[in-house]
Design a protein around this motif. Structure first.
Motif, PDB file in Angstrom:
ATOM      1  N   SER A 101     -42.114 -12.200  60.185  1.00 54.40           N
ATOM      2  CA  SER A 101     -42.986 -13.141  59.490  1.00 54.40           C
ATOM      3  C   SER A 101     -42.223 -13.882  58.403  1.00 54.40           C
ATOM      4  N   ILE A 102     -42.793 -14.986  57.971  1.00 53.36           N
ATOM      5  CA  ILE A 102     -42.171 -15.810  56.932  1.00 53.36           C
ATOM      6  C   ILE A 102     -41.955 -14.999  55.661  1.00 53.36           C
ATOM      7  N   SER A 103     -42.982 -14.229  55.262  1.00 54.58           N
ATOM      8  CA  SER A 103     -42.882 -13.444  54.026  1.00 54.58           C
ATOM      9  C   SER A 103     -41.751 -12.432  54.113  1.00 54.58           C
ATOM     10  N   ALA A 104     -41.685 -11.693  55.230  1.00 56.42           N
ATOM     11  CA  ALA A 104     -40.654 -10.666  55.368  1.00 56.42           C
ATOM     12  C   ALA A 104     -39.263 -11.282  55.293  1.00 56.42           C
ATOM     13  N   MET A 105     -39.065 -12.418  55.945  1.00 56.97           N
ATOM     14  CA  MET A 105     -37.768 -13.072  55.925  1.00 56.97           C
ATOM     15  C   MET A 105     -37.419 -13.558  54.532  1.00 56.97           C
ATOM     16  N   THR A 106     -38.405 -14.114  53.843  1.00 56.31           N
ATOM     17  CA  THR A 106     -38.157 -14.679  52.525  1.00 56.31           C
ATOM     18  C   THR A 106     -37.862 -13.600  51.494  1.00 56.31           C
ATOM     19  N   GLU A 107     -38.498 -12.451  51.636  1.00 60.40           N
ATOM     20  CA  GLU A 107     -38.417 -11.431  50.595  1.00 60.40           C
ATOM     21  C   GLU A 107     -37.251 -10.463  50.769  1.00 60.40           C
ATOM     22  N   SER A 108     -37.277  -9.620  51.796  1.00 61.03           N
ATOM     23  CA  SER A 108     -36.319  -8.516  51.839  1.00 61.03           C
ATOM     24  C   SER A 108     -35.616  -8.306  53.171  1.00 61.03           C
ATOM     25  N   LEU A 109     -36.170  -8.806  54.251  1.00 66.63           N
ATOM     26  CA  LEU A 109     -35.640  -8.459  55.565  1.00 66.63           C
ATOM     27  C   LEU A 109     -34.200  -8.916  55.757  1.00 66.63           C
ATOM     28  N   ALA A 110     -33.891 -10.134  55.336  1.00 68.29           N
ATOM     29  CA  ALA A 110     -32.521 -10.636  55.530  1.00 68.29           C
ATOM     30  C   ALA A 110     -31.500  -9.722  54.862  1.00 68.29           C
ATOM     31  N   GLY A 111     -31.798  -9.291  53.639  1.00 67.06           N
ATOM     32  CA  GLY A 111     -30.889  -8.384  52.935  1.00 67.06           C
ATOM     33  C   GLY A 111     -30.783  -7.031  53.605  1.00 67.06           C
ATOM     34  N   VAL A 245     -48.920 -17.043  46.259  1.00 70.68           N
ATOM     35  CA  VAL A 245     -47.568 -16.769  46.739  1.00 70.68           C
ATOM     36  C   VAL A 245     -47.226 -15.326  46.399  1.00 70.68           C
ATOM     37  N   PRO A 246     -46.488 -14.600  47.223  1.00 74.75           N
ATOM     38  CA  PRO A 246     -46.058 -13.251  46.856  1.00 74.75           C
ATOM     39  C   PRO A 246     -45.207 -13.276  45.585  1.00 74.75           C
ATOM     40  N   ARG A 247     -45.528 -12.373  44.660  1.00 77.82           N
ATOM     41  CA  ARG A 247     -44.755 -12.282  43.415  1.00 77.82           C
ATOM     42  C   ARG A 247     -43.280 -12.051  43.722  1.00 77.82           C
ATOM     43  N   GLU A 248     -43.000 -11.272  44.761  1.00 80.67           N
ATOM     44  CA  GLU A 248     -41.621 -10.952  45.116  1.00 80.67           C
ATOM     45  C   GLU A 248     -40.834 -12.197  45.520  1.00 80.67           C
ATOM     46  N   VAL A 249     -41.503 -13.175  46.140  1.00 85.41           N
ATOM     47  CA  VAL A 249     -40.831 -14.427  46.501  1.00 85.41           C
ATOM     48  C   VAL A 249     -40.447 -15.190  45.248  1.00 85.41           C
ATOM     49  N   VAL A 250     -41.373 -15.266  44.299  1.00 79.63           N
ATOM     50  CA  VAL A 250     -41.106 -15.974  43.046  1.00 79.63           C
ATOM     51  C   VAL A 250     -39.942 -15.324  42.317  1.00 79.63           C
ATOM     52  N   GLU A 251     -39.951 -13.988  42.250  1.00 78.63           N
ATOM     53  CA  GLU A 251     -38.909 -13.270  41.516  1.00 78.63           C
ATOM     54  C   GLU A 251     -37.562 -13.363  42.226  1.00 78.63           C
ATOM     55  N   ARG A 252     -37.561 -13.209  43.536  1.00 76.14           N
ATOM     56  CA  ARG A 252     -36.301 -13.199  44.287  1.00 76.14           C
ATOM     57  C   ARG A 252     -35.608 -14.556  44.231  1.00 76.14           C
ATOM     58  N   GLN A 253     -36.379 -15.617  44.240  1.00 74.53           N
ATOM     59  CA  GLN A 253     -35.802 -16.961  44.219  1.00 74.53           C
ATOM     60  C   GLN A 253     -35.580 -17.465  42.799  1.00 74.53           C
ATOM     61  N   GLY A 254     -35.949 -16.656  41.799  1.00 72.09           N
ATOM     62  CA  GLY A 254     -35.813 -17.119  40.425  1.00 72.09           C
ATOM     63  C   GLY A 254     -36.570 -18.399  40.196  1.00 72.09           C
ATOM     64  N   ALA A 255     -37.747 -18.486  40.853  1.00 73.27           N
ATOM     65  CA  ALA A 255     -38.470 -19.757  40.898  1.00 73.27           C
ATOM     66  C   ALA A 255     -39.562 -19.878  39.845  1.00 73.27           C
ATOM     67  N   SER A 256     -39.633 -18.947  38.891  1.00 74.12           N
ATOM     68  CA  SER A 256     -40.747 -18.972  37.940  1.00 74.12           C
ATOM     69  C   SER A 256     -40.573 -20.037  36.855  1.00 74.12           C
ATOM     70  N   LEU A 295     -36.874   1.213  57.930  1.00 71.06           N
ATOM     71  CA  LEU A 295     -37.888   2.113  57.378  1.00 71.06           C
ATOM     72  C   LEU A 295     -37.347   2.863  56.174  1.00 71.06           C
ATOM     73  N   ALA A 296     -36.072   3.264  56.236  1.00 77.03           N
ATOM     74  CA  ALA A 296     -35.465   3.961  55.100  1.00 77.03           C
ATOM     75  C   ALA A 296     -35.305   3.036  53.904  1.00 77.03           C
ATOM     76  N   ARG A 297     -34.935   1.787  54.147  1.00 77.42           N
ATOM     77  CA  ARG A 297     -34.785   0.809  53.050  1.00 77.42           C
ATOM     78  C   ARG A 297     -36.138   0.503  52.408  1.00 77.42           C
TER      79      ARG A 297
END
Length: 303
Positions: A101-111, A245-256, A295-297
């Motif tokens: 999903s878009i959220s998973a990709m934007t937040e943590s999955l890529a890392g 918007v997910p708070r994690e997206v705002v924080e991860r992108q430093g977009a606040s 799952l461990a991450r």
């Protein structure tokens, strides 16, 4: 069942994209008359006209437009098969295809995927991740387009199995001068007097917000619709509307910067994501290794 020739389909796509058989021929290094003959055979095979001649070229008929969509999908699938087989020739010992999903990709999955691939034991594994909305993730895994999917757990999974992965928290982002900007928290209903930035109409989040508004006897009004959260933040920063918007997206992108970020005081503000698949026993060793890593991450205490 008709056996479609990929070369002919590739030429058909080229003609549709260029609108001209001669230009398509130049692209494919084949004379236009040969293309014309192949496409005539294709029309005979499907028993319906596929192209209409215009003054300056050709355009697909409604049937041709439908075939064009399927042809692109088939050619894309063929290219993936070729790429996957080449990866084995090159020495790759595993290939994992995943929809997310878009959220998973934007937040943590890529890392998380990058961390998996950087491990010495996984150097011979290749991971192909494609972004989809959550319902399309589920459908793609059901249909065998991917072995793993990462999506929001509110989506109907049908016969798929799932394991908990990560979670995020929806918040309201508004311009600093907005009437809601000084609030410490907000109920969803309090946002409905203001225009929102919407996501794609069939995204899981958009469907849920529409339903939540309907349950309140209200309507969610969109000023603009975008395809991802990053674009939504740009719209809010421009002062055009507000957005969930997910708070994690705002924080991860430093977009606040330039935005007021307000917690959403709803039970459903915390969203949980899962890794879904058909059957554990059907997963390749590479797919199972990636799933266990994710799952461990997502649940460090389970290691």
């Amino acid at each position: 069942m008709r056996d479609f020739d990929l070369t002919t389909l590739r030429l058909f796509v080229a003609v549709c994209e260029t609108g001209n058989m001669s230009r398509a021929g130049e692209r494919a290094s084949i004379v236009g008359s040969a293309i014309s003959k192949r496409l005539a055979q294709l029309e005979h095979q499907v028993r319906t006209p596929l192209l209409v001649r215009k003054r300056h070229g050709v355009v697909p008929t409604p049937a041709g437009q439908t075939l064009l969509e399927h042809a692109r999908s088939m050619l894309d699938g063929a290219a993936r098969i070729e790429r996957d087989m080449e990866s084995y020739v090159a020495g790759a010992h595993g290939q994992v295809r995943m929809l997310a999903s878009i959220s998973a990709m934007t937040e943590s999955l890529a890392g998380d995927v990058a961390a998996f691939l950087n491990m010495r034991a996984h150097r011979t594994i290749q991971v192909d991740v494609e972004e989809r909305i959550s319902p399309e993730v589920v459908r793609g895994v059901h249909e065998g387009m991917a072995s793993l999917g990462v999506c929001w757990d509110v989506v109907e999974l049908g016969s798929l199995q799932a394991r908990p992965y990560r979670s995020d928290h929806l918040c309201i982002v508004v311009p600093p001068a907005h009437p809601l900007a000084r609030r410490k928290s907000l109920r969803f209903e309090q946002t409905l007097d203001h225009e929102h930035v919407g996501l794609r109409v069939n995204s899981a989040l958009q469907v849920m917000l529409q339903r939540a508004a309907a349950q309140l006897g209200r309507t969610l009004v969109h000023r603009i619709v975008v395809s991802n959260f990053e674009a939504a933040l740009h719209v809010v920063r421009a002062g055009l509307a507000i957005s969930l918007v997910p708070r994690e997206v705002v924080e991860r992108q430093g977009a606040s910067d330039g935005l007021a970020v307000i917690p959403l005081a709803e039970d459903w503000a915390e969203r949980r994501f899962v890794v879904c698949f058909r059957e554990v026993d059907q997963l390749s060793l590479a797919s199972r290794a990636l799933m266990e890593h994710l799952l461990a991450r997502g649940n460090p205490g389970s290691r």
